[in-house]
Design an enzyme around this catalytic site. Structure first.
Site, short mmCIF file in Angstrom:
data_model
loop_
_atom_site.label_atom_id
_atom_site.label_comp_id
_atom_site.label_asym_id
_atom_site.label_seq_id
_atom_site.Cartn_x
_atom_site.Cartn_y
_atom_site.Cartn_z
CB SER A 126 -0.97 0.00 1.17
OG SER A 126 -0.25 -0.06 2.38
CG HIS A 163 -4.43 -1.85 -0.75
ND1 HIS A 163 -5.04 -0.61 -0.69
CD2 HIS A 163 -3.91 -2.09 0.47
CE1 HIS A 163 -4.88 -0.11 0.52
NE2 HIS A 163 -4.20 -0.98 1.25
CE LYS A 170 -7.37 -1.92 2.62
NZ LYS A 170 -7.27 -0.90 3.66
C1 LIG Z 1 -2.79 -5.25 3.00
C2 LIG Z 1 -3.83 -5.01 4.07
N1 LIG Z 1 -4.27 -6.06 4.79
C3 LIG Z 1 -5.19 -5.89 5.75
C4 LIG Z 1 -5.73 -4.67 6.03
C5 LIG Z 1 -6.75 -4.54 7.11
O1 LIG Z 1 -8.03 -4.57 6.55
P1 LIG Z 1 -9.29 -4.25 7.46
O2 LIG Z 1 -9.47 -2.78 7.43
O3 LIG Z 1 -10.41 -5.02 6.84
O4 LIG Z 1 -8.96 -4.76 8.83
C6 LIG Z 1 -5.32 -3.56 5.30
C7 LIG Z 1 -5.89 -2.23 5.60
O5 LIG Z 1 -5.23 -1.25 5.78
C8 LIG Z 1 -4.33 -3.73 4.30
O6 LIG Z 1 -3.90 -2.68 3.59
#
Ligand SMILES: Cc1ncc(COP(=O)(O)O)c(C=O)c1O
Length: 394
Positions: A181, A209, A240
């Site tokens: 990200s 993402h 997202k």
């Molecule tokens: C790669 C990744 N995994 C997991 C998450 C966490 O997702 P959630 O908001 O559903 O807990 C995020 C969120 O920032 C993320 O970017």
């Protein structure tokens, strides 16, 4: 008590002194390409609302209908009294969409990752993780007893080294973000698949993402790289592109998912996803399949912004992802440009050390399918004007 309060204050001061205090900007209405904030209206270029579905009328309608027919919440974990027909329907749909035998819902992808490794791996196993993987993966790995290996970011020679060094383990599981990200770069899945197959390792990808908008039909990085069927496990989020409220899931073989249902702690010991989120998730997947133009729009908007910014003289990490890092290097210039953009009504975020390495400060822009051509062009023009004024570009 006072000693504790003193400590809390000194910790907060040291965070402030290091310039690391995170401040929340308050939006006073729904999420979208344009938003209302406490400081006025703005065009939003820093949300994970990749498909523009966070406040889409069809999604709101499904959520409202579910409130009426399934209620507000279920006051129970899934296996006691918290499974509704729509939970089963969404799990089926997610599995079908991503090409797996089954899927299991969690309150978040953070929980999906938190409840994965401990179940699948014991002390006789090994987990091999990209050094830039998301915090939830790092925490999930910490909860398991497996031996830990870490390879340099996207470095296939180093992944091969980890696989060779862990050859004595009963099972090996390689875990990577599908998209990282901070950079918007995609994990090199074809090479990772080759290595996993060669070493008979399990491959898990966190596609938070990517799910919904990467790949021709939005299935994610495994579709983009044409390796569907070669990835064993996908974790991802509903928070997202897929509606943006909350919720996560793990998609995998039926046996893997069944074991997670029996043993995964965030699933067993935490409340079920609320009906409006579940019903909206079902509708999101239907919309992605019925209206593929939204995925195409996310991709063409991204290309438009990337091209225009490059032409305007900015240094942009090349790629295809709607996360577009505008590399500025200097920390103070980055923050000055981000402030100038926000003052001109374009919502963006600057990242500097220690979130990113020293000297690699950047503004991270995120493009949405909901942005119009005019909004994208306006953002580029504003970037150019503000950067010229600050002497960042010539
Ligand atoms: C790669 C990744 N995994 C997991 C998450 C966490 O997702 P959630 O908001 O559903 O807990 C995020 C969120 O920032 C993320 O970017």
């Amino acid at each position: 008590m006072d000693t504790n309060r003193d400590w809390l204050r000194s910790e907060l001061e040291s965070i402030e002194e290091a310039g690391l205090t995170k401040r929340e900007r308050v939006i006073t209405g729904p999420q979208g390409a344009s938003i209302h904030t406490e400081n006025g209206d703005a065009l939003n270029f820093c949300a994970n609302n990749y498909l523009g579905l966070s406040s889409h009328p069809e999604i709101l309608k499904s959520a409202h209908q579910a409130l009426d027919s399934f209620g507000y919440g279920v006051s129970s974990v899934r296996f006691i009294c918290g499974t509704q027909s729509i939970h089963k329907e969404l799990e089926r749909k997610v599995a079908e969409f991503l090409g797996f035998g089954d899927s299991i819902l969690y309150s978040s992808c953070f929980d999906a990752n938190g409840g994965l490794f401990e179940v699948l791996l014991g002390a006789e196993d090994a987990v091999i993780s990209d050094e830039l993987n998301h915090a939830s993966i790092i925490d999930g790995v910490r909860l398991s007893k497996a031996q830990r290996y870490r390879y340099k970011h996207a470095d296939m020679a180093d992944l091969a080294r980890c696989l060779e060094e862990s050859a004595g383990a009963r099972f090996r599981l390689v875990i990577t973000d599908g998209v990282f990200s901070m950079h918007g770069d995609l994990a090199p899945l074809p090479e990772i698949c080759d290595l996993c197959e060669k070493h008979q390792a399990i491959l898990a990808v966190d596609d938070s993402h990517a799910t919904g908008f990467i790949g021709k039909t939005g299935r994610g990085t495994h579709e983009h790289f044409d390796v569907m069927g070669r990835v064993d496990i996908i974790t991802s989020t509903l928070g997202k592109a897929l509606g943006g409220a909350s919720g996560g899931f793990t998609a995998a073989s039926r046996e893997t998912v069944e074991l997670l249902r029996q043993r995964s702690r965030p699933y067993l010991f935490s409340n079920s996803l609320p009906p409006p989120i579940v019903a909206a998730g079902i509708r999101v997947l239907d919309l992605i399949e019925a209206e593929p133009e939204r995925v195409a729009r996310s991709q063409s908007n991204t290309a438009r912004f990337r091209e225009a910014m490059t032409t305007a003289g900015f240094s942009i990490t090349p790629g295809i992802h709607p996360i577009v890092p505008i590399m500025l290097g200097d920390e103070r210039k980055t923050m000055a440009l981000a402030d100038a953009m926000n003052a001109r009504g374009i919502f963006v975020v600057g990242f500097s050390y220690p979130v990113v390495p020293k000297g690699q400060a950047r503004i991270r822009v995120q493009i949405s399918a909901a942005h119009t051509d005019e909004q994208i062009d306006q953002a580029v023009t504003t970037f150019r004007e503000a950067a010229l004024e600050l002497g960042i570009i010539g």
